[in-house]
Design a protein around this motif. Structure first.
Motif, PDB file in Angstrom:
ATOM      1  N   SER A 306      18.451  54.433  10.523  1.00 26.84           N
ATOM      2  CA  SER A 306      17.036  54.733  10.790  1.00 26.84           C
ATOM      3  C   SER A 306      16.333  53.671  11.643  1.00 26.84           C
ATOM      4  CB  SER A 306      16.295  54.927   9.459  1.00 26.84           C
ATOM      5  OG  SER A 306      16.397  53.756   8.669  1.00 26.84           O
ATOM      6  N   TRP A 307      17.063  52.710  12.180  1.00 21.73           N
ATOM      7  CA  TRP A 307      16.421  51.613  12.913  1.00 21.73           C
ATOM      8  C   TRP A 307      15.567  52.102  14.074  1.00 21.73           C
ATOM      9  CZ3 TRP A 307      14.378  47.114  12.972  1.00 21.73           C
ATOM     10  CH2 TRP A 307      14.229  46.386  14.154  1.00 21.73           C
ATOM     11  N   TYR A 308      16.153  52.912  14.947  1.00 26.48           N
ATOM     12  CA  TYR A 308      15.379  53.330  16.123  1.00 26.48           C
ATOM     13  C   TYR A 308      14.265  54.309  15.752  1.00 26.48           C
ATOM     14  CZ  TYR A 308      18.726  50.910  19.060  1.00 26.48           C
ATOM     15  OH  TYR A 308      19.497  49.940  19.646  1.00 26.48           O
ATOM     16  N   ASP A 337      18.145  50.176   8.021  1.00 25.83           N
ATOM     17  CA  ASP A 337      18.364  48.942   8.771  1.00 25.83           C
ATOM     18  C   ASP A 337      17.354  47.890   8.321  1.00 25.83           C
ATOM     19  OD1 ASP A 337      18.686  47.289  11.466  1.00 25.83           O
ATOM     20  OD2 ASP A 337      20.251  48.819  11.490  1.00 25.83           O
ATOM     21  N   ASP A 338      16.980  47.032   9.222  1.00 26.32           N
ATOM     22  CA  ASP A 338      16.042  45.942   8.970  1.00 26.32           C
ATOM     23  C   ASP A 338      14.723  46.480   8.377  1.00 26.32           C
ATOM     24  OD1 ASP A 338      14.835  43.500   9.095  1.00 26.32           O
ATOM     25  OD2 ASP A 338      15.259  43.168  11.208  1.00 26.32           O
ATOM     26  N   GLY A 339      14.013  45.639   7.593  1.00 26.28           N
ATOM     27  CA  GLY A 339      12.648  45.994   7.220  1.00 26.28           C
ATOM     28  C   GLY A 339      12.448  46.435   5.786  1.00 26.28           C
ATOM     29  N   GLY A 413      14.857  31.139  17.254  1.00 24.75           N
ATOM     30  CA  GLY A 413      15.305  32.255  18.091  1.00 24.75           C
ATOM     31  C   GLY A 413      14.938  33.498  17.321  1.00 24.75           C
ATOM     32  N   ARG A 414      14.299  34.461  17.947  1.00 24.43           N
ATOM     33  CA  ARG A 414      13.749  35.637  17.254  1.00 24.43           C
ATOM     34  C   ARG A 414      12.980  35.199  16.001  1.00 24.43           C
ATOM     35  NH1 ARG A 414      16.037  41.023  14.290  1.00 24.43           N
ATOM     36  NH2 ARG A 414      14.908  42.533  15.503  1.00 24.43           N
ATOM     37  N   ASN A 415      12.249  34.120  16.133  1.00 20.63           N
ATOM     38  CA  ASN A 415      11.420  33.574  15.048  1.00 20.63           C
ATOM     39  C   ASN A 415      12.220  33.180  13.817  1.00 20.63           C
ATOM     40  OD1 ASN A 415       8.949  34.214  16.504  1.00 20.63           O
ATOM     41  ND2 ASN A 415       9.485  36.341  16.035  1.00 20.63           N
ATOM     42  N   ILE A 446      27.407  47.933   3.988  1.00 16.71           N
ATOM     43  CA  ILE A 446      26.531  46.852   4.437  1.00 16.71           C
ATOM     44  C   ILE A 446      26.662  46.691   5.945  1.00 16.71           C
ATOM     45  CG2 ILE A 446      26.443  44.307   4.507  1.00 16.71           C
ATOM     46  CD1 ILE A 446      24.919  45.374   2.122  1.00 16.71           C
ATOM     47  N   LYS A 447      25.525  46.654   6.631  1.00 21.33           N
ATOM     48  CA  LYS A 447      25.525  46.277   8.047  1.00 21.33           C
ATOM     49  C   LYS A 447      25.069  44.825   8.104  1.00 21.33           C
ATOM     50  CE  LYS A 447      23.283  47.146  12.463  1.00 21.33           C
ATOM     51  NZ  LYS A 447      22.278  47.948  13.170  1.00 21.33           N
ATOM     52  N   TRP A 448      25.947  43.937   8.503  1.00 20.29           N
ATOM     53  CA  TRP A 448      25.715  42.492   8.470  1.00 20.29           C
ATOM     54  C   TRP A 448      25.366  42.033   9.882  1.00 20.29           C
ATOM     55  CZ3 TRP A 448      28.855  38.916   4.908  1.00 20.29           C
ATOM     56  CH2 TRP A 448      28.640  37.566   5.229  1.00 20.29           C
ATOM     57  N   ASP A 449      24.120  41.673  10.069  1.00 20.80           N
ATOM     58  CA  ASP A 449      23.622  41.331  11.404  1.00 20.80           C
ATOM     59  C   ASP A 449      23.536  39.813  11.575  1.00 20.80           C
ATOM     60  OD1 ASP A 449      22.502  41.696  13.895  1.00 20.80           O
ATOM     61  OD2 ASP A 449      20.818  42.914  13.200  1.00 20.80           O
ATOM     62  N   MET A 450      23.283  39.368  12.778  1.00 18.27           N
ATOM     63  CA  MET A 450      23.070  37.946  13.069  1.00 18.27           C
ATOM     64  C   MET A 450      22.370  37.851  14.428  1.00 18.27           C
ATOM     65  SD  MET A 450      25.014  34.669  14.201  1.00 18.27           S
ATOM     66  CE  MET A 450      25.124  35.533  15.704  1.00 18.27           C
ATOM     67  N   ASN A 451      21.137  37.405  14.441  1.00 18.77           N
ATOM     68  CA  ASN A 451      20.337  37.551  15.646  1.00 18.77           C
ATOM     69  C   ASN A 451      19.918  36.264  16.328  1.00 18.77           C
ATOM     70  OD1 ASN A 451      19.896  40.496  16.125  1.00 18.77           O
ATOM     71  ND2 ASN A 451      19.339  40.382  13.969  1.00 18.77           N
ATOM     72  N   ARG A 452      20.572  35.167  16.047  1.00 21.35           N
ATOM     73  CA  ARG A 452      20.357  33.983  16.873  1.00 21.35           C
ATOM     74  C   ARG A 452      21.589  33.082  16.773  1.00 21.35           C
ATOM     75  NH1 ARG A 452      17.030  28.766  15.373  1.00 21.35           N
ATOM     76  NH2 ARG A 452      18.760  27.970  16.612  1.00 21.35           N
ATOM     77  N   GLY A 496      23.201  41.095  16.779  1.00 18.97           N
ATOM     78  CA  GLY A 496      22.296  41.472  17.857  1.00 18.97           C
ATOM     79  C   GLY A 496      23.018  42.383  18.838  1.00 18.97           C
ATOM     80  N   GLY A 497      23.942  43.182  18.318  1.00 16.88           N
ATOM     81  CA  GLY A 497      24.892  43.926  19.148  1.00 16.88           C
ATOM     82  C   GLY A 497      26.261  43.295  18.975  1.00 16.88           C
ATOM     83  N   GLY A 498      26.907  42.952  20.093  1.00 16.93           N
ATOM     84  CA  GLY A 498      28.328  42.601  20.044  1.00 16.93           C
ATOM     85  C   GLY A 498      28.671  41.128  20.105  1.00 16.93           C
ATOM     86  N   ALA A 541      29.091  53.884  17.411  1.00 14.94           N
ATOM     87  CA  ALA A 541      28.277  54.339  18.546  1.00 14.94           C
ATOM     88  C   ALA A 541      27.341  55.423  18.037  1.00 14.94           C
ATOM     89  CB  ALA A 541      29.188  54.882  19.636  1.00 14.94           C
ATOM     90  N   TRP A 542      26.047  55.256  18.303  1.00 15.59           N
ATOM     91  CA  TRP A 542      25.072  56.256  17.838  1.00 15.59           C
ATOM     92  C   TRP A 542      24.468  56.980  19.027  1.00 15.59           C
ATOM     93  CZ3 TRP A 542      21.259  52.169  15.523  1.00 15.59           C
ATOM     94  CH2 TRP A 542      21.928  51.365  14.590  1.00 15.59           C
ATOM     95  N   VAL A 543      24.173  58.232  18.814  1.00 13.30           N
ATOM     96  CA  VAL A 543      23.350  58.933  19.790  1.00 13.30           C
ATOM     97  C   VAL A 543      21.895  58.617  19.437  1.00 13.30           C
ATOM     98  CG1 VAL A 543      23.508  61.064  18.405  1.00 13.30           C
ATOM     99  CG2 VAL A 543      22.707  61.185  20.752  1.00 13.30           C
TER     100      VAL A 543
END
Ligand code: DGJ
Length: 687
Positions: A306-308, A337-339, A413-415, A446-452, A496-498, A541-543
């Motif tokens: 539901s992120w986008y 997702d986040d939030g 980075g990204r606060n 679990i979707k494990w993210d890392m953004n900086r 943050g993607g790949g 990959a999402w549409v």
């Protein structure tokens, strides 16, 4: 036997289709002799070993070595840099021992004057045509030794003018294929971010005149998720020296008496079937030898994320409505997702506070989870463990838990700040927090993210030369602990993607998010580069929404990997939702081929706006074509990898036909659509 030793001085490693030879010369140096197609007689290399010694008695850069060390007239990039306590800076060794244990070989290189040795560790995987190579430094001297570089692999490829392959790019444009001729000097791909990166891969390939279907290609992949360096150097004595390992930027390791340091493993391979052969070989190896065994043979679910649709604006009722629609469309896994946590209204607050936000979920997260489970879907949640916002309870309670320099303002980075993963108590805290989250909720994914990336590199144990290594090890410890405690949960790696797509992550996680860029055409290019080293199953990959482009076009580009939906289903009409349902059903039909088949890249988007990929399993194959130009569509396309004598039912833009494998591979069949921005799926079933 895959490892043979002749006269205690020639070593031959053999796999199903390849051979690798090295030999000890008269002064004990380990020379690299050969890596390539299988040879008939290993003994032939004994003669070669004697011959080259007369040619190059002075060594130095002239010698193609299995493991070179800085010093002793060498000017090339080497595998080792060290400093003994008396300030001696070279490693003059002789081979001390050759030890074979089954498919494992250890060659010990012992310094002539110091109690220091390097063990070269080889693992032969005969069925997979793969050889693993690592190095282990051991100090048995009274005095300490400082290592400032120890690479995992070194491979001298004979001759000049190699084309060297790696990836370049940036956020939103990862895995951009970069193939360049190295005819002088060196080409370096490196990450100093503390993790792998957007702009380079810890993988490489080299060859001359290699095409998708033909040509000799050598390749390697480092199983490591931290800083790395890959160097391809055209040594003037007619060989390309490829070295790779943990980056030496900011690296140093002091070994006291009795201590050892072992590098990550680099996996090496050779194929005569071009880049396509290389990729299929690596995909098979990744599946059989790296992916966590529990899930590697399970198909990945069609997911909804539901992120986008909602970004940080997570509201329980809205998520429930999205879940209702996703379930109707045939989605199998619903992910928030986040939030959802802490005071996470935007990216300026909340990271670190992994409790369910009570305003967003007044009845608790369990309420939504039950709803999702009730709809027959699994439930997934986003986390970003290694990070903390300055505006968070965690940071207020533990301001010393981040990487920071004493007299400097800490970079954001990204606060957000990066937690100091070299501190055991930080990793322990994260294990406890996420263990609790997973224990208390019916979370399946679990979707494990890392953004900086890391900036202030201070190791809390005082070993700053090891901070990047220890950081990566801290992340690995956390991930492995959670997997162990919650084997029922599947894990996706995202950065943050790949930025954390690598073979070490693949050995712990079940899938990757390759890029935040979901534009179909951009994505085709990203996915192509990605597919050189990583299998389609690991390519989420999402549409997503983009009214400029037909939905089927967007969806089918996403079907090239593990398909998901990221559109705002709540904003769709019934007719649009029906389109989603039809595409999900189509994907499920071809999923066994896409996720478990062998990939043949029949046409590349880089060569004129048409991409055609074919996935082949014994019973079912699928072709996905993407046309991004206004010229005439392509004519019949010759397929690959089928059985010539088998009969297939083919259904796609060619209509429905019954054709032999020989015909499909010789004459070919129409698999592309006739329109600009069309994407088609051809389903091929063996009768
Ligand atoms: C970056 C990821 O790549 C996105 O998919 C999304 O999860 C955002 N982070 C959330 O902050």
């Amino acid at each position: 036997m895959s490892i043979r030793v002749f006269e205690n001085r020639l070593i031959l490693l053999e796999t199903a289709h390849t051979a690798y030879a090295m030999g000890v010369d008269a002064v004990g140096v380990l020379r690299h002799l050969y890596y390539g197609a299988k040879v008939a007689r290993g003994e032939d290399f004994l003669d070669e070993l004697d011959r080259i010694q007369d040619l190059w008695p002075n060594g130095g850069d002239r010698v193609a070595e299995e493991f070179s060390a800085a010093g002793c007239l060498r000017n090339k990039e080497t595998s080792l840099r060290l400093r003994y306590a008396d300030r001696t800076r070279d490693f003059r060794y002789a081979v001390e021992k050759i030890d074979v244990q089954g498919e494992r070989l250890t060659v010990t290189l012992k310094d002539a004057d110091y109690g220091f040795a390097v063990e070269l560790l080889y693992t032969v995987l005969p069925e997979h045509d793969i050889i693993g190579r690592a190095a282990r430094a051991v100090n048995l001297d009274e005095e300490a030794v400082e290592l400032t570089r120890l690479f995992s692999m070194e491979l001298p490829l004979p001759g000049d003018d190699y084309e060297f392959l790696n990836m370049t790019g940036h956020w939103g444009a990862e895995h951009q294929l970069c193939i360049e001729r190295v005819s002088g000097g060196k080409k370096v791909y490196e990450s100093v971010h503390g993790t792998t990166a957007f702009d380079a891969q810890p993988n490489w390939a080299a060859g001359r005149g290699v095409t998708e279907t033909a040509g000799e290609v050598w390749f390697g992949a480092l199983q490591w998720t931290g800083n790395f360096k890959v160097v391809a150097e055209s040594v003037p004595y007619h060989y390309l020296n490829v070295t790779a390992g943990v980056s030496d930027a900011g690296f140093s390791r002091t070994l006291r008496r009795g201590e050892a340091y072992e590098t990550p493993v680099a996996w090496l391979g050779f194929s005569r079937e071009g880049y396509g052969g290389m990729s299929r070989l690596l995909h098979r190896f990744a599946h059989d030898c790296l992916m966590p065994a529990a899930r590697r043979d399970e198909p990945l679910e069609v997911l909804y994320n539901s992120w986008y649709a909602t970004e940080f604006d997570v509201v329980c009722e809205e998520q429930e409505r999205l879940a209702d629609k996703a379930a109707k469309a045939g989605v199998e896994l619903f992910v928030i997702d986040d939030g959802w946590f802490g005071q996470r209204a935007n990216d300026r607050a909340g990271l670190g506070d992994w409790y369910v936000n009570p305003e967003k979920f007044p009845q608790g997260l369990a309420h939504l989870i039950d709803h999702v489970h009730g709809l027959g879907m699994r439930f997934g949640l986003w986390i970003e463990p290694e990070m903390v916002n300055p505006d968070s309870d965690l940071f207020r309670a533990h301001p010393d838990w981040i990487y920071a320099y004493p007299r400097r303002e800490t970079v954001t980075g990204r606060n957000q700040y990066c937690l100091n993963m070299t501190r055991p108590e930080v990793v322990d805290h994260l294990i406890e927090v996420f263990d609790r989250l997973l224990t208390e909720h019916g979370i399946d994914y679990i979707k494990w993210d890392m953004n900086r990336f890391m900036a202030e590199a201070l190791d809390d144990g005082g070993e700053d030369g090891m901070v990047y290594v220890h950081h990566a090890q801290g992340v690995i410890r956390l991930a492995r602990a959670l997997r162990e405690r919650h084997p029922e949960v599947s894990f996706e790696a995202c950065a943050g993607g790949g930025a954390r797509v690598n073979y070490e992550t693949m050995s712990i996680f079940d899938q990757f998010w390759p890029s935040d860029n979901t534009d179909p055409i951009d994505r085709c290019r990203i996915q192509e580069g990605y597919s050189y080293f990583y299998p389609a199953k690991y390519m989420r990959a999402w549409v997503t929404d983009d009214p400029r482009l037909p939905f089927t076009f967007r969806a089918r580009c996403a079907m090239c990997g593990s398909f998901g939906v990221g559109s705002n289903l709540n904003a769709m009409s019934d007719a649009e939702l029906e389109e989603v349902r039809a595409e999900v059903a189509l994907y499920k039909r071809i999923r066994p081929a896409v996720q478990f088949g062998e990939l043949y890249r029949l046409r590349s988007m880089r060569e004129g706006g048409v991409q055609i990929w074919q996935y082949v399993t014994e019973k079912l194959s699928a072709v996905i074509s993407v046309v991004d130009h206004t010229l005439d569509p392509t004519g019949p396309v010759r397929l690959q990898g089928l059985e010539p004598d088998a009969i297939y039912r083919v259904e796609g833009p060619c209509g429905t036909r019954t054709l032999s494998g020989a015909y499909l591979m010789g004459q070919g069949v129409q698999v592309t659509g006739s329109r600009h921005l069309s994407a088609e799926v051809t389903v091929i079933e063996k009768l």
